[in-house]
Each structure stands twice: as C-alpha cells, then as structure tokens.
Design an enzyme around this catalytic site. Structure first.
Site, PDB file in Angstrom:
ATOM      1  N   HIS A   1       0.741  -1.103   0.108  1.00 34.91           N
ATOM      2  CA  HIS A   1      -0.092  -0.140   0.046  1.00 34.91           C
ATOM      3  C   HIS A   1       0.979   1.181   0.053  1.00 34.91           C
ATOM      4  CE1 HIS A   1       0.980  -0.908   4.279  1.00 34.91           C
ATOM      5  NE2 HIS A   1       0.465   0.512   4.669  1.00 34.91           N
TER       6      HIS A   1
ATOM      7  N   HIS B   1       1.549   3.811   1.887  1.00 39.61           N
ATOM      8  CA  HIS B   1       2.073   4.489   3.235  1.00 39.61           C
ATOM      9  C   HIS B   1       3.902   4.556   2.891  1.00 39.61           C
ATOM     10  CE1 HIS B   1      -1.395   3.982   6.295  1.00 39.61           C
ATOM     11  NE2 HIS B   1      -1.342   5.309   5.410  1.00 39.61           N
TER      12      HIS B   1
ATOM     13  N   ASP C   1       6.160   4.123   4.514  1.00 40.64           N
ATOM     14  CA  ASP C   1       7.092   3.037   5.325  1.00 40.64           C
ATOM     15  C   ASP C   1       6.885   1.967   4.519  1.00 40.64           C
ATOM     16  OD1 ASP C   1       4.478   2.879   6.318  1.00 40.64           O
ATOM     17  OD2 ASP C   1       5.021   1.981   8.208  1.00 40.64           O
ATOM     18  N   HIS C   2       6.302   1.995   3.570  1.00 38.61           N
ATOM     19  CA  HIS C   2       5.972   0.723   2.761  1.00 38.61           C
ATOM     20  C   HIS C   2       6.436   0.904   1.314  1.00 38.61           C
ATOM     21  CE1 HIS C   2       3.779  -1.923   5.444  1.00 38.61           C
ATOM     22  NE2 HIS C   2       3.554  -0.740   6.161  1.00 38.61           N
TER      23      HIS C   2
ATOM     24  N   HIS D   1      -7.002  -1.503   5.811  1.00 35.89           N
ATOM     25  CA  HIS D   1      -6.080  -0.549   6.182  1.00 35.89           C
ATOM     26  C   HIS D   1      -6.403   0.823   5.450  1.00 35.89           C
ATOM     27  CE1 HIS D   1      -2.603   0.584   8.027  1.00 35.89           C
ATOM     28  NE2 HIS D   1      -1.865   0.807   6.867  1.00 35.89           N
TER      29      HIS D   1
ATOM     30  N   GLU E   1       1.941  -8.355   9.913  1.00 38.08           N
ATOM     31  CA  GLU E   1       2.312  -7.391  10.531  1.00 38.08           C
ATOM     32  C   GLU E   1       2.011  -7.506  12.092  1.00 38.08           C
ATOM     33  OE1 GLU E   1       0.184  -4.431  11.763  1.00 38.08           O
ATOM     34  OE2 GLU E   1      -1.616  -4.534  10.350  1.00 38.08           O
TER      35      GLU E   1
ATOM     36  N   HIS F   1       7.040  -5.571  11.479  1.00 41.30           N
ATOM     37  CA  HIS F   1       6.362  -4.290  11.799  1.00 41.30           C
ATOM     38  C   HIS F   1       5.657  -4.260  13.167  1.00 41.30           C
ATOM     39  CE1 HIS F   1       3.412  -1.307  10.873  1.00 41.30           C
ATOM     40  NE2 HIS F   1       4.179  -0.936   9.631  1.00 41.30           N
TER      41      HIS F   1
END
Lengths: 508, 845
Positions: free
Chosen positions: A70, A72, A74-75, A159, A205, A368
């Site tokens: 996705h 975000h 941090d991804h 999410h 996660e 995570h």
C-alpha cells in the site's frame, strides 16, 4: 526445498518495511519502505545484502519482482531510490489505487524533505515518474504469473485505500505477506478478506501484538455524544483531519448522524482536502466497504449532504458548527501516528490471531511491531495455535522447510481394491437393513494397504501386494523352514536373515 | 525409502483441506470423540453419491491428475459475496428432500435402518465432492429431524459435522452449522438433557469459531445458529462478548456461577465473537449478531447487561435494518425481564425517540414502555423527550397500516400523558396534536380525567376534547346539561343535534362503533393488500399480518355487540378462510405430487371446508352480496378438491354443480353480477373441465370482503352442565345408561334448523336430536334445560364425555348417504364449544 526469509526492514521495529523471500530459487521483495525516524543511511533498507554472497551481478538479477502492499511511506518510500538510484529494473507490482496515490505521497515527502528540512535530494520528481512507469498494476484476486514458476495474487487488506495482502507461490511452496491490514471494517473500508489457502509461511504485521481493542462503537458513541453536546450548546467543534482515510471515516459518521437526528448545523471541510481525497474515493469505489458499494448506485456517499466547503470568512460566523481542520501538508505523517490512537486502521492482536488461525500456515513470521509485544504474540501463536513463530530482527534470515508434494501413479488394481474392499464390507454389514440397495461409492473409513514402488527414472507408483512381483519381473520364492534341534540355533538365525533379504528385494 | 514429506498427490482434498491440527480437539472426557478422517487412502477413495460414479469413472477420477486446488481457485473473478449463486444446489431431487419425504412415511420405526442410514450418510460426508458432502450433511439433518434422539445417532451426526467444520467449501460449512444446531436441539430434547451442558458449551464455541469465517453467508448462518443455542454456561456466554480471553479459576467466583467451569478455550477465535459480529462489514451479519445477542440474553443477567452495552453501540449503525433489529433485540430482552437500563444508556434512548425514522421511534417507545427505569430523574427525562417527540412528529403509535390501535394499554397511557400535559402544563399549551387523536381520546375520557385528577373535571375535559376534535355537538350538549359550566352557548334542540351529526358525516352510532367500522375497513384493505403480496413475500409475514388482523377483529368484537359483533366474527371466519386458501395455494405451488397419503394439504382443505360451512350456516340475515361471496369461497374449495384428486369425483362435481346453480340463482335478477372467477368456473364446468387447467382457474380467485353486510345475526349456542367438573364428577353405573342434565341457550336459531347433541366417549359417538319446541324464549334467545340419556357408557371406573351442539348444514348437502347411521345428515357445523363432562363409576354394594 526451503523458504528463506530475509528481513531488510521492519524487523522488531515499525518503519521501512522490506522483506525479501526466497522461494524455490525465486526472490520476491515485499514492500520497499523508508524509516521516517532516521535521516541518515538507516532510513533505507540495506539493499547491498541482496548482492552479497548471492553471486548476482545487479539487483535486477537478484530479485524476481518487487510487490508493494500500500501507499504509506514506510512501505513504498524507498522504491524510487531502489529503482532509480540502485538501478533495479525488474517488475514492480502494486494495486491500482496504490499506483494512483503513491506518486502523490512520494512527491509530497520529497518536497518536505528538500524544501522544509533542506536535506540533500535522494531522488528527483522525474525519478518518481520513471519509477512509476515500471509499475505493473494489480487487481484484487487477480493471479499474475510473474514468470514460469512464480505467481502472485492480491487480496483485500482494509487498512487504507488499495491496501493488499500478497499471496506468492512457487511450485508447492506458498506464502502470504500481509502488509498492514485491518480485520474489523470501517465505515468506508472493508475488513481484510482472504481465501483459505495452504501455506508454508505467513508473514504478518504485528503493530498491535498485545493490544486487544474494544468495539469501536463505544468510541464512536462517545465521539458523537461529545460533538452533539457541544453543538447543541451552541459551541464550535474542531476536528483535526489528516490526509486520506480517517477524515472520510469521521465525515461519513457525522453525516449519517446529522441525517438521522435531523440536525441543521453546518459541517465544514476545507476545500483542498475534500476535492483531492474525495475525488480518489469516488473513482475507487470498488475498493471501499460493502456499505459504500451498496449505496453507491443511489448516491455517492462521498457527496456528503451536510458537509459544505469552508471559506476563510466563515471563521467569525456566529452559531455552532463543526470544522474539519487540515494540518496543511501530508508531512503530518507523524501526527498521523498520534491520531491512530483513537481510530486505528491496523488490526489488533485478536485480528492477527484470527487471520493466522484461519490461514493455518505451518510457520509464522512477525514483522512491523515492537520486540516485547512480538515476543508475547509469538508465545501465544506457538502455544494456542501450535505453529512455529519467528520475529527476526533487521537483516536476519529465517529458513523454513517446506512440504513437497510428489506425484505418484496408482495401479488399477490398487484403486479397485480401495473401493471394492470397502463396499463389500458395507454390503455385509448393512445389506439387510438397506434391502440390498446400497448407494454406490459408499465407503467407511479404513486404511488400504499397498506398496510404494520408487524406481529410478520413473514416476513412483503405488500398487497392490500381489502385483509387486509381476511389475518387477521377478519370480516368487518360497522359503520353508525345517524344525531344527537346539544345537542348530545359529544356523536358523542365518537362514532367517537370508530369507528376509530375499523377501525385501523388490522394495528398494 | 519413503520421502519425509511425501504427500499422495491425487488426494483431492489435501491441497486445501483442513489440517489435522486445526480439527476440533474435543477433550477426551467428551462423550463424542470426533471422527477423524482416516488415512490418505481412505480419503482418496472416490465416494461420490451424487454423481454415483461407476468403477471406470472412479478410476478415471482417481488416476487423472486433478488440477490442484490452487489452479482451481486462481480465477481473477471476484464476485460480490452477497450475489454469489447458491453453490450448494444439486440438480435433481435433493437427497435430503427424499429423506424427508421418506421419513414422513416410514417415520423412524426401525432403529437398525436408521443407524445404517446415518452410517451411510456419514461416510458420504467424507466424499471428495463438496456438493456431495454438503448434501450428505443436509440429509443427516433430515434424518435427525425425523428420528428420535436415541442410540447415538445424534452423536454420530455431530461427529460428522465437527469434522467438516473447517471444510474448504462454504456450502459444506453452512450445512455443518445447521446440523450442529439440530444436534444441540436433539440433545436438549433428549431424556438426559442436563448431562450435556458441557457438550453445549463446546458446540457453542465451535459455532463461535465459525463466525469468524471469511464467507459472509457462513457468518450469517453462524450467528443465527448461535442464537438458537440453549443451556450455554455463563462463562462461555461472557467469553463470546469479550475479545479478551477470560481465564477461568483466576478471578473471583463471580464469573463462574455454580460448579461449572467453562471449558478451556479450544478455539482462540471464538472469543468475543459478538464484538466482531456487530462490527461486521455486512449488515446482514450485524443483524444476525444483534438478534442472537438478544436471544441469548435470557440465559444470564450478567450477559444481558454486557450485551446491552454492545447493542447500545449498534444504535448508531448506518443501516436501518440493523438499528431496527437492535431495538427489537432490546425489546426481546425487556420482554424476558433481563433488561436493566442504566443512566448511561438514556442518552441513546432519548436520541432514538426523536429519530427521523418513524419505525425507530415506534420501537423505542415500545421498549421504554416495557422497561423499569430505576430513577425518577430518568423517568422524567424520558417523559419530557417523549412529549417533545410527539409534539414534533404529531403522532401516536400508528400500526403499520395507519390504524390506531386503541386497545394497547400503552397507547392509552401515551394518549393520557400527552393530553394531560396539554392540560396541566402551560409550557406545552401549543401542543399540536392532530384532531383524530382527540377523537380517539374521547373514548378514554374516564381514564384521562382520572389521570389529571383535580386539575380539571371530566366535563370540561370532554368539552375541551370535543372542541379540539371539531364536534361542536358534544360541547353544547354538555353545556346544556351542566348549567354551571355554560359558556353562553345557545341550547339546541335534539333535531339540530341530529343535523349536526349528519354534517360531520358520522352515522348515528356511538363513537365506538364508528371507530370499529373504520378499523374494519382498514383491516379489509390490509387483507386485500396481503392477498396481492402473498406470492412476493414471505409466508410468515403474510401469516403474521393476517393473524394480527384477526386479533384486532377479535378485540373489536369483544368490545361490541349485536350485528356489529356478528359482522366482526364473520370477518374473522373470512380471514381464517383466506389464510387457509393462501396456505393451500402455497403448498400446491411447492409440491405437485399428492400421492403421499394424508398430508398437511388435506388437513388444510378440511379446515377450509369447515370454515366455509361455518360462514354459511352460523350467520343469519345475509344480503345477496355476502352470499355470493361465501359461494365463491365454496367454489374455490371444491376446485381445490378437484385439483387434489386429479380425477373428478362425482361427489365433488355434484357439490360444484350445486354451488354454481346457487350462484346463478342469486344473480338471476341481474342486480348482482357474477365475478370473472365464477364465470370462468362455470364455463369450465359446462365444458366438463376439458381444456381448462384447474391451476390457472385457481389463480383467478381474489377475495373481496365487504363491510355492508346489513344486519347480520350470529347463530350460536351455549351449552352448560351444572355442578360438574373434574373435581366433582357425576356418578354412573358401568354399562347402564346415564342421564345428563344440560342447560342450553340458543341464539338466533330458527325453527327450521336441525340441532343435534353430539356426545363422544372415547371412540364411540352418540347423536341426540334436539326438539326445538322444548325451548322457551323468543327468536333471538331460546333457552331451556333438558336431560339427555347417554347410552354409550364404557366399562370403566371413570370417563370424560365430550359434548357439543351441532347443526345440520343444509347447504351443499349433496348427500353423502350414510346407511343405517343415526345422527345428522350431511355435514354439520359446531355451534358451541366442546364441553367436557366428567363421570365416575359408583361402587356397587
């Protein structure tokens, strides 16, 4: 065959998610995120480790594909760096909404980094665009054959808009990488949904490895009660709203409540945010929750009835109102963390357990999350679900054995003996009660004996006992024992041994 | 020799199949060890009852490398879970249906056959085809329904279900849950139901663990199933509300009441299943969860309290259906007396009272009406908001068809409250209550004035009400009688009053009667609407509507008298008939084979027949329209008979002929016209039903109840035996006749009617003719006492005589000739309720 899982990021921490899994000779990189807390080299995963010892010349050769779950940061934050700076040129997969929203997020962050903090530019806007050109979009439940052996498939993860869980399979080995997911649905996003799969490994996660959240209804109720109390007293309500997602969620909640209670107090939403975010939501209805999909045909739920655009001149208007205030920039990624305390789109400990139990993989790897909580969850998974569980730190590798299926043939006679033997049994048992009219194929459970024959260059096959000699082209040996006197015991033992040798000849 | 990870490839269920370790692990102490699936060999045996493969096919299936589960499920098609077709349907007559049909015939006579049946089905449930597995489970359920719970059958079925709980096919999982619920039911019904408490808990947990399934349908079914469970221990119930695992033996004993300790949580995902359910993405699941929450709360007060907290959250749900179900569940809790409303809940209830949705407001009022509010403050706030709500929305609970139900005590109370407030509170003086409510309130005058007490006297209240209603008559009349209260209105003569009544368009009957007639009209409209929607909607809804209508009619009838009452009870009968017709039409649609012997259809036909006969015979003073209607019903009933038999029996044809003639006769002078239905039937009858499909004829029927029936009189009778009840039986001598003294009152019986006393002792019947000349009185009421000898006394030390007054039914008496049989000719109707007379043998000395 084993699965090797190298955790480049988000091992025992939150941030820079990046896990490289080697299955059956294929290496798949899941997520390519950056760490928001570091401003040095630690902000990116240590990609060099991929080349070390692998013998691959460059990243394109070392990695079969990259899959992003996705949008975000941090991804996805390190993706342009990986493709444009490190030079990875292979396929990159992400879902349609992620592909649509990722450039916005990346560009925004780049601007903040360069303009506000005055840092050195890691990659340029053109890099982002070039990077995005390499992206192959995925749809939900669409199976993509990356190459001859490797296939991947995306499942809905909740999410955020476009978040996906990724299923990857090479030969008989299969894994699921969840990315971030949410097992309880929001008003505007659904709950994670996945099929029952046979898995060797689940990488999940564990943001809330120890927390069990209560029903969100209570929180919603408190929220509505507080808002209602304030506006009915003539007050103004200020709700800080961030980026995509949570603001829409609260907006839908309030809009519904206003409708039901027949309230006329205005709700303001700052124009810039509404236009941009709602535009994407209206376009990507297929990725929202069931409720939105249902009502979409009649009325787009993102066309709020009671929400109006906010003008700066309204600020001094008398009377009560509700205002969604924007913090301005998406750089508020940190503020987002604070906000998550109340309405988090991550699954809780119970959700992780439920998903794990539903998928029933052989092994589980936690990423995570924070170390102590992960240790707690590992204990639970191992004791309650009886699965092997690991939570490697960054740059550690976990190796997992996989099951391997072997194709075998069976002889006709063996199959016959499987069914007829059973049916006969039944006939004898129940023939009278049924008046001889037994449904065909009816068998009770029981074991069937056969011999598995594995010859060198042939597919192994299973056959009946009496077929063995024939298929080996051997003759039957009969060994008779003569009764001997006690003085000849040594001799007996000797004879016995040779007989066994003879008998087991065909079974090597 | 063997590979360490060897897995026999063609084993078809292995790729996706349940892992052994995820199978339910019932503790060894449990009476039902789950039947675990056998070795791989047994699994791969091609048992496929639905396809019934021959040996060759079986080989082919087993030897051809079947596509792996992965390839099979790798399509990119992503259907909406709610739109998925029924993946579980099997072409041809499902086996479960056959079993059910067979079960009816043969019942569960031979336990041996039953065992074999169960065993065969159990083995089929382990087949390789998901459709076959599901069908096997459904068949097991069908067997279980017909069987009694002896001999481990339940245990066996349960074992099967437990094994397949985690099946990869959703159809199988659905069937599993239904079977488990049925097993639980049977265990509870069984003789030693109490000993299964632990088992119930395990079943509950198993079902709970299904409620986290990824398939929506399975989740819905799971919650429905949970709601049906009984005798679940409190600990397990509480666990189902809390996501956190409640550890037994740690806390104080408050969690665990009594000696029962909840079983260790075998299924971690069973925890807090309701907390998940009410947050589900699909409103169907949320609705089911709410319903079950309410249903289970009668078992534990602690559970009920926590469930209420959860339900409170649901009141903010975005789907109306869910909110309504929530309210219904809360109401359910209130009915079972396990609802305790706290101060923190009040905000929500009060908010719902002013909801924009009328149904929500109604339900909320219903709940508030049946709950005890612990604090005066709460009560006051409730009343305040209630008044505001009434003010704002101008309504008092209307029933769904817009009709005021005055008979509900709560509505009365509401009315009283709203009106008293208008009177006593200056603040609410501007109360804008619609006129119709005031007109209804007039009939409740006494109570309202009682409620208001000293504030105002009855007369001025009445004048106020009338003023609001716009009936000047009442006010002036009162003014004329109460000189002190006179407000200077001119005294009007009686003729003026009558004129004014005429102006207001009301008849000269009392307000009650007008109201009754209005209600009747709206009921009739409802019935007609129901008739039109009978096909499109659920049969239960139709039944409920009709029953409610009947209920209303009965209440109205009990409050009225004379011809109105007769009319109302006639309409009741009519509704009965309509209901039977709907049921019959439905059962005809469901199943076209009538060769299974006496079925519910026959019973229904008989009931319809009786009901029509009652309509024909038990009322006097019909006008023509009405008789035509009854005749049409009779036509329809006969037509049903024809369609049932298939061949046209002489008797039925004769009856039909008679009815048609009668209809012709009624319409001969042209003042009334035959309906299309009757005309078509007549045509078909004349053509001897050649070229006419009876079923299409049936479709032509449409009920048209009317209200202008003129002066109806109900024919009825009252039968009494003095000084006799089960405590004071009358004496008799074995084998000798005994005289029974009856006191009989007859209403509206004409001298032509032939009445009989029907006396039944066990199997034998005695009919005695009643000589009407013995009775005194006028045409309306005749009464008298008489002693009737009973010849059929049994050789027993005591017996019960069942007596009933019956009347010969002169219509349609195409005589069924009963040779040598004393008693009434043709068909009869019962005029009185059946009466029990008790006899005891006197000892001979």
């Amino acid at each position: 065959m084993a699965i090797e899982c190298l955790v480049l990021g988000a091992g025992q921490e939150v941030g820079k998610s990046c896990v490289v899994v080697k299955i059956g000779g294929k290496r798949v990189m899941f997520d390519c995120g950056m760490h928001m807390g570091h401003h040095d080299s630690r902000r990116y995963p240590e990609f060099e480790r991929l080349l070390a010892g692998g013998g691959a010349a460059d990243y394109t050769a070392a990695i079969s594909c990259v899959v992003i779950t996705h949008f975000h940061l941090d991804h996805i934050g390190a993706l342009p760096y990986f493709t444009e700076v490190c030079g990875y040129d292979g396929p990159v997969y992400m879902t349609y909404p992620t592909k649509a929203l990722a450039p916005l997020m990346l560009e925004d962050y780049r601007k903040v980094m360069v303009n506000h903090r005055g840092e050195e530019e890691q990659y340029s806007y053109e890099d982002i665009l070039r990077c995005m050109k390499k992206v192959i979009p995925l749809d939900l439940k669409q199976t993509i054959q990356v190459d001859k052996n490797l296939l991947i498939r995306a499942y809905y993860a909740g999410h955020v808009l476009g978040a996906a869980m990724i299923y990857a399979k090479v030969g008989d080995a299969a894994i699921v990488y969840t990315g971030d997911y949410n097992m309880t649905p929001d008003r505007h996003l659904g709950a994670a949904h996945i099929d029952r799969l046979k898995l060797d490994l689940l990488i999940t996660e564990s943001t809330y490895a120890k927390t069990v959240r209560d029903s969100k209804h209570a929180r919603e109720r408190e929220f509505l009660k507080a808002v209602h109390k304030c506006v009915s007293g003539g007050g103004k309500v200020l709700i800080p709203a961030f980026a995509l997602g949570r603001a829409q969620e609260l907006c839908i909640l309030l809009d519904d409540y206003w409708e039901r209670m027949n309230l006329k107090i205005p709700i303001y939403f700052s124009a810039g945010l509404t236009v941009q975010a709602n535009m994407y939501y209206k376009m990507l209805i297929g990725w929202t929750s069931q409720k939105i999909k249902n009502s979409y045909t009649v009325h787009n739920p993102f066309d709020f009835k009671h929400v109006c655009h906010f003008e700066r001149s309204f600020i001094n208007n008398p009377g009560p109102c509700v205002l969604f205030a924007t913090p301005g920039m998406i750089s508020g990624g940190f503020s987002l963390e604070i906000h998550q305390l109340s309405f988090s789109p991550h699954t809780d400990s119970k959700g992780i357990m439920d998903l794990t139990e539903f998928l029933s993989p052989s092994h589980v790897i936690l990423v995570h999350g924070e170390k102590p909580q992960m240790a707690f969850l590992k204990e639970r998974i191992e004791s309650e679900l009886g699965m092997q569980c690991y939570y490697p730190a960054n740059n550690e590798t976990v190796s997992i054995p996989t099951t391997q299926n072997l194709k075998i043939n069976a002889t006709e006679k063996f199959i016959m003996s499987c069914c007829t033997g059973e049916t006969k049994n039944n006939l004898q048992k129940h023939g009278r009660a049924f008046g001889g009219n037994i449904p065909e194929g009816c068998s009770t459970e029981g074991e069937v004996e056969g011999i598995l024959l594995m010859e060198k260059s042939k597919i192994p096959k299973i056959l009946c006992e009496d077929e063995l000699l024939h298929s080996l082209g051997m003759e039957k040996h009969l060994v008779h024992f003569e009764p001997l006197h006690s003085s000849g015991i040594e001799e007996v033992k000797h004879t016995d041994g040779s007989a066994v040798q003879q008998g087991s000849l065909g079974c090597e | 020799m063997a590979h360490p990870h060897l897995d026999v490839f063609p084993s078809p269920r292995k790729p996706h199949g349940p892992r052994e370790d995820s199978l339910p692990q019932v503790p060894p102490s449990s009476p039902f060890p789950p039947i675990t699936t056998g070795a791989a060999g047994a699994r791969s045996s091609p048992a496929a009852p639905a396809a019934a493969p021959t040996m060759e096919e079986a080989q082919f299936l087993a030897s051809s490398p079947r596509a792996t589960g992965f390839a099979a499920s790798s399509s990119s098609y992503c259907p909406d879970p709610m739109d998925e077709g029924p993946s579980v349907s099997v072409p041809g007559m499902p086996f479960a249906e056959q079993i059910r049909a067979a079960g009816r015939r043969a019942s569960s006579g031979s336990p041996e056959g039953l065992g074999a049946q169960v065993q065969a089905l159990a083995s089929m449930s382990r087949g390789i085809y998901p459709l076959a597995r599901a069908e096997a489970l459904r068949s097991l359920a069908a067997v279980l329904e017909t069987a009694d719970a002896r001999g481990g059958v339940v245990e066996q079925c349960y074992g099967c279900a437990a094994v397949l709980m985690r099946d990869e096919d959703e159809g199988v999982r659905l069937a599993t849950m239904r079977l488990i619920v049925l097993c639980a039911d049977k265990l509870n019904e069984g003789p030693d139901g109490d000993s299964h408490d632990h088992q119930m808990d395990i079943m509950f947990l198993q079902l709970s663990s299904m409620a986290r399934d990824m398939c929506t349908k399975v989740r819905i079914e799971a919650f429905n199933a949970l709601g049906k469970m009984q005798r679940v221990s409190e600990g397990v119930l509480l666990q189902s509300l809390s996501k956190k695992v409640i550890k037994p033996n740690t806390g104080s004993g408050s969690i665990i009441k009594g000696k029962k300790v909840p079983p260790k949580l075998i299924y971690p995902c069973a925890a807090g299943i309701f907390a998940h359910g009410i947050e589900d993405e699909f409103y169907q699941v949320r609705t089911a969860a709410c319903k079950s929450l309410g249903a289970l709360s009668k078992f534990s007060t602690q559970y009920a309290q926590k469930a209420l907290d959860l339900l409170m959250g649901m009141m903010n749900d975005d789907t109306e259906a869910v909110r309504l179900q929530t309210l219904q569940s809360v109401f359910h809790m209130a009915t079972y007396g396990c609802l305790s409303v706290q101060e923190m809940h009040m905000h929500m209830f009060l908010g719902l009272l002013v909801d924009t949705n009328v149904l929500i407001r109604n339900s909320t009022r219903k709940i508030l009406g049946s709950v005890n509010l612990p604090k005066l403050q709460m009560f006051k706030s409730a009343i305040d908001v209630l008044i505001t709500s009434l003010e704002k929305h101008q309504e008092i609970s209307m029933s769904s068809d817009g009709e005021l139900i005055l008979d509900k005590p709560r509505i009365r109370a509401l009315l009283i409250v709203s009106i008293s407030v208008a009177f006593s509170d200056v603040k609410h003086n501007k109360l804008d209550i619609p006129e119709v409510i005031f007109s209804c309130a007039i009939s409740l005058l006494g109570k309202i004035s009682c409620a208001i007490g000293e504030v105002v006297d009855q007369n001025s209240l009445l004048s106020y009400l009338c003023q609001r209603t716009g009936i000047p008559f009442w006010k002036t009349k009162l003014a004329s009688t109460e000189s002190g209260e006179s407000k200077g209105c001119s005294i009007e003569t009686a003729s003026d009053i009558c004129a004014q009544i005429g102006k207001t368009g009301k008849s000269t009957k009392s307000v009650d009667e007008i109201l009754a007639m209005q209600s009747v009209k709206s009921i009739i409209e409802t019935v007609e609407r129901t008739w039109t929607m009978r096909k499109s909607s659920n049969i239960h809804d139709v039944r409920t509507i009709l029953r409610t209508c009947q209920e209303d009619l009965r209440i109205l009838a009990s409050n009225s008298s004379g011809s109105t009452r007769a009319l109302l009870s006639f309409l009741c009968e009519y509704l009965d008939a309509v209901q039977f017709i709907i049921e019959i039409l439905r059962s005809i649609q469901l199943d076209n084979s009538y060769n299974l012997g006496p079925t519910s259809l026959n019973v229904l036909l008989e009931k319809l027949d009786v009901s029509i006969r009652r309509m024909k015979c038990c009322y006097a003073g019909f006008n023509r329209e009405m008789e035509i209607q009854v005749c049409e019903l009779a036509l329809l009933a006969n037509l049903f008979e024809l369609s049932k038999v298939g061949i046209h029996s002489k008797l039925v044809l004769d009856k039909l002929h008679w009815v048609i003639n009668r209809l012709d006769c009624l319409c001969a002078d042209g003042s009334s016209k035959l309906s299309y239905f009757s005309r078509e039937i007549k045509k078909a009858f004349d053509a001897n039903f050649v070229g006419h499909d009876i079923f299409t004829l049936l479709e032509l029927f449409h009920p048209k109840p009317k209200t202008d029936y003129g002066m109806l009189k109900a024919i009825s009778a009252d039968l009494q035996v003095r000084d006799n009840d089960s405590e004071n039986p009358s004496p008799y001598v074995c084998g000798l006749p005994v005289g029974v003294s009856y006191h009989i009152s007859l209403y509206n019986i004409s001298s032509q009617d032939r009445l009989w006393l029907r006396m039944i002792v066990g199997e034998s019947i005695q009919h005695t003719f009643l000589e009407l000349s013995c009775f005194g009185g006028n045409d309306e009421v005749k009464s008298g006492s008489m002693i009737v000898p009973l010849h059929i006394t049994p050789m027993a030390c005591s017996f019960v005589l069942r007596v009933c007054l019956v009347m010969e039914c002169p219509f349609g008496s195409v005589s069924v000739h009963q040779e040598g049989n004393e008693g009434p000719r043709g068909s009869i109707v019962e005029l009185s309720d059946e009466l029990d007379v008790y006899f005891v043998c006197t000892e001979r000395r």
